[in-house]
Design an enzyme around this catalytic site. Structure first.
Site, PDB file in Angstrom:
ATOM      1  N   THR A 158     -17.225 -37.640  61.091  1.00 42.81           N
ATOM      2  CA  THR A 158     -18.557 -37.083  61.296  1.00 42.81           C
ATOM      3  C   THR A 158     -19.325 -37.401  60.039  1.00 42.81           C
ATOM      4  O   THR A 158     -18.711 -37.665  59.014  1.00 42.81           O
ATOM      5  CB  THR A 158     -18.457 -35.538  61.422  1.00 42.81           C
ATOM      6  N   VAL A 187     -17.952 -29.679  73.197  1.00 42.17           N
ATOM      7  CA  VAL A 187     -18.892 -29.694  72.082  1.00 42.17           C
ATOM      8  C   VAL A 187     -18.153 -29.136  70.877  1.00 42.17           C
ATOM      9  O   VAL A 187     -17.493 -28.098  70.969  1.00 42.17           O
ATOM     10  CB  VAL A 187     -20.142 -28.845  72.429  1.00 42.17           C
ATOM     11  N   GLY A 188     -18.250 -29.836  69.760  1.00 42.04           N
ATOM     12  CA  GLY A 188     -17.560 -29.386  68.551  1.00 42.04           C
ATOM     13  C   GLY A 188     -18.443 -28.501  67.701  1.00 42.04           C
ATOM     14  O   GLY A 188     -19.421 -27.896  68.169  1.00 42.04           O
ATOM     15  N   ASP A 189     -18.105 -28.443  66.426  1.00 40.93           N
ATOM     16  CA  ASP A 189     -18.868 -27.604  65.494  1.00 40.93           C
ATOM     17  C   ASP A 189     -20.164 -28.260  65.046  1.00 40.93           C
ATOM     18  O   ASP A 189     -21.103 -27.577  64.625  1.00 40.93           O
ATOM     19  CB  ASP A 189     -18.029 -27.336  64.238  1.00 40.93           C
ATOM     20  N   THR A 209     -16.963 -31.204  58.221  1.00 39.24           N
ATOM     21  CA  THR A 209     -16.367 -32.222  59.076  1.00 39.24           C
ATOM     22  C   THR A 209     -14.899 -31.853  59.252  1.00 39.24           C
ATOM     23  O   THR A 209     -14.354 -31.068  58.474  1.00 39.24           O
ATOM     24  CB  THR A 209     -16.459 -33.637  58.447  1.00 39.24           C
ATOM     25  N   GLY A 212     -13.269 -29.337  64.598  1.00 40.88           N
ATOM     26  CA  GLY A 212     -14.425 -28.512  64.908  1.00 40.88           C
ATOM     27  C   GLY A 212     -14.070 -27.132  65.423  1.00 40.88           C
ATOM     28  O   GLY A 212     -14.763 -26.146  65.144  1.00 40.88           O
TER      29      GLY A 212
END
Ligand code: ASP
Length: 310
Positions: A158, A187-189, A209, A212
């Site tokens: 990321t 969906v991640g962080d 990064t 997540g």
């Protein structure tokens, strides 16, 4: 002294953002211009165009922005077909009354603002996905009983970029193609305000990064900023959150025999005085810093040595 920091893949982003800041451009426009370079780079396989796709071979991007001076934020999740999701996130902030748009709605919004819908899957990413697909079973998110016990690690990456200018204004952005070969819609962080990014103009900025799910569970970036509000230096503020992540990770498939996490998370932070830090659970990470004089990669701090079975 202005400062721009980013994850290790962001050395061009920090250079670009600092150049913009020196021209008097707003810190948010500066960091977005910086990460746009990385989003458009087909060789960066964890961000934007050329990023690893989901388990169906489709690239889905997550990104967010936060602007310290106005305490506003914007974000997109599971966005397909648009090369610069951080810019779309900025438009969500500037041109809607919302914070987060996802999936088809995010794409329709981007197209309304003139973004072209493009195929983001490069040959290199398609080949990596096909290889994964062909050797499937213990590498997907649909965990069978045995896999739950064994655990696994997949490519992650990321870009986070945060900046402070001479006026003491802070902004940040985080943008990613997320976990490689994820379940569509995961969906991640990175697009979640408080998880993959948080900015408070009175205190500092932080981003993340790495895995997540752990960053979301810990509200990681928000806690780093709150730690700094209560007097911790950036490095200490980050280590505290990394410790909490380690303490709260109890699922056996995510742990080495020693009880340490099998994954890594890295946080980046700048405070209002221009002090900055980056630290990860495990050693080896680098981060990019432009301190107003020079632009260079530095070694990140860390919390733990990787155990022998790691
Ligand atoms: N944090 C990103 C996510 O979980 C991936 C990464 O940074 O490696 O989507």
């Amino acid at each position: 002294m202005p400062v721009v920091i980013a994850s290790g893949n962001g050395i061009n982003a920090t250079a670009m953002a600092m150049e913009k800041i020196r021209q008097g451009i707003d810190t948010l426009d500066a960091v977005v211009a910086g990460v746009n370079l990385v989003e458009e780079d087909p060789n960066e396989m964890t961000v934007g165009y050329g990023g690893y796709p989901n388990d169906q071979g489709v690239v889905e991007l997550d990104a967010c922005v936060m602007h310290g001076p106005t305490y506003r934020a914007g974000s997109v999740g599971a966005l397909k077909g648009v090369k610069r999701p951080s810019r779309v996130a900025q438009l969500v902030m500037e041109r809607t009354d919302h914070i987060m748009l996802v999936g088809d709605g995010a794409l329709a919004f981007a197209k309304a603002h003139g973004f072209k819908e493009e195929d983001l899957l490069t040959e290199k990413a398609r080949e990596a996905w096909l290889k994964w697909k062909e050797s499937l079973s213990d590498q997907d998110d649909w965990l069978g009983e045995d896999e739950r016990k064994l655990g696994f690690e997949r490519p992650t990456g990321t870009i986070n970029c945060c900046a402070l200018n001479e006026k003491g204004e802070l902004s940040g952005t985080t943008t990613t193609s997320g976990l490689a070969f994820k379940i569509p819609g995961r969906v991640g962080d990175s697009p979640i305000i408080g998880a993959g990014l948080y900015v408070d103009n009175e205190v500092g900025a932080a981003g993340a990064t790495g895995r997540g799910e752990a960053v979301i569970l810990s509200s990681g970036s928000r806690i780093v900023v709150e730690n700094m509000r209560h007097g911790m230096k950036p490095h200490e503020a980050i280590l505290d959150v990394l410790e909490r992540i380690c303490q709260k990770t109890v699922d056996r498939r995510l742990l080495y025999r020693k009880g340490y996490p099998k994954f890594n998370d890295t946080f980046y932070a700048i405070n209002k005085d221009g002090e900055y830090a980056c630290a990860a659970i495990y050693p080896g990470a680098k981060f990019a810093v432009h301190n107003g004089k020079e632009n260079a990669l530095q070694d990140a701090g860390y919390l733990l040595e990787r155990p022998e079975d790691g």
